[in-house]
Design a protein around this motif. Structure first.
Motif, PDB file in Angstrom:
ATOM      1  N   ALA A  56       0.822  -1.213   0.000  1.00 16.45           N
ATOM      2  CA  ALA A  56       0.000   0.000   0.000  1.00 16.45           C
ATOM      3  C   ALA A  56       0.856   1.265   0.000  1.00 16.45           C
ATOM      4  O   ALA A  56       0.499   2.257  -0.635  1.00 16.45           O
ATOM      5  N   ARG A  99      -5.450  -7.128   5.549  1.00 16.57           N
ATOM      6  CA  ARG A  99      -4.993  -6.658   4.246  1.00 16.57           C
ATOM      7  C   ARG A  99      -3.486  -6.822   4.080  1.00 16.57           C
ATOM      8  O   ARG A  99      -2.897  -6.281   3.164  1.00 16.57           O
ATOM      9  N   VAL A 118      -3.311  -2.907  -0.629  1.00 14.20           N
ATOM     10  CA  VAL A 118      -4.510  -2.075  -0.739  1.00 14.20           C
ATOM     11  C   VAL A 118      -5.795  -2.863  -0.540  1.00 14.20           C
ATOM     12  O   VAL A 118      -6.832  -2.288  -0.233  1.00 14.20           O
ATOM     13  N   SER A 119      -5.739  -4.182  -0.711  1.00  9.88           N
ATOM     14  CA  SER A 119      -6.947  -4.989  -0.520  1.00  9.88           C
ATOM     15  C   SER A 119      -6.572  -6.380  -0.005  1.00  9.88           C
ATOM     16  O   SER A 119      -5.451  -6.847  -0.224  1.00  9.88           O
ATOM     17  N   PRO A 120      -7.513  -7.040   0.662  1.00  9.66           N
ATOM     18  CA  PRO A 120      -7.263  -8.406   1.124  1.00  9.66           C
ATOM     19  C   PRO A 120      -7.054  -9.381  -0.038  1.00  9.66           C
ATOM     20  O   PRO A 120      -6.337 -10.367   0.095  1.00  9.66           O
ATOM     21  N   GLU A 121      -7.674  -9.097  -1.189  1.00  8.13           N
ATOM     22  CA  GLU A 121      -7.528  -9.975  -2.350  1.00  8.13           C
ATOM     23  C   GLU A 121      -6.083 -10.002  -2.856  1.00  8.13           C
ATOM     24  O   GLU A 121      -5.562 -11.065  -3.201  1.00  8.13           O
TER      25      GLU A 121
END
Length: 146
Positions: A56, A99, A118-121
């Motif tokens: 991030a 995250r 930036v995202s858990p994915e």
């Protein structure tokens, strides 16, 4: 009569210098994905990058390589420390935020840390890259069914 021209030239030169210095400092503070790819290519010219994800804060990059291996880059100024992850040389767990990943490099512990995405994915995808780079070898032979 010539002094005002000299003073104006000095002022213009100092303004130009300050602008260039500010731009250079901005470039030093903000790592760039393109520079990361170039640095990894210089460090490991025989490896082809298949995918790349930045953290991030864009201070670290995780790389998926063409043959299932994984790589890691940490920003240090305008350049990157590049590391090719060897099988069994990294431990990964979830960070508390959901995250991120807690990563421990057994051969380069100074790179250990919690890396937030930036995202858990994206965190999940990077963890699969790291786990997929292990290529575990089994001592067990397949037993034919029947």
């Amino acid at each position: 009569m010539g002094w005002p021209i000299v003073i104006i030239c000095i002022l213009l030169a100092s303004i130009f210098y300050l602008r260039m210095k500010a731009r250079a400092e901005k470039d030093r503070r903000e790592p760039d994905t393109g520079v990361a790819i170039l640095d990894f290519g210089r460090a490991f010219p025989e490896e082809a990058i298949r995918a790349i994800h930045a953290t991030a804060d864009e201070k670290a990059y995780f790389v998926r390589l063409h043959d299932g291996k994984a790589g890691f880059m940490a920003a240090h100024g305008t350049h990157f420390v590049c590391h090719l992850i060897e099988a069994g040389k990294v431990n990964v767990s979830n960070a508390e935020s959901g995250r991120g990943l807690k990563v421990h490099f057994t051969d380069f512990s100074y790179l250990d840390g919690v890396y937030e995405f930036v995202s858990p994915e994206i965190a999940a995808e990077v963890s699969l890259w790291l786990l997929g780079s292990f290529n575990p070898q089994s001592d067990f032979k397949a037993v034919p069914a029947g």
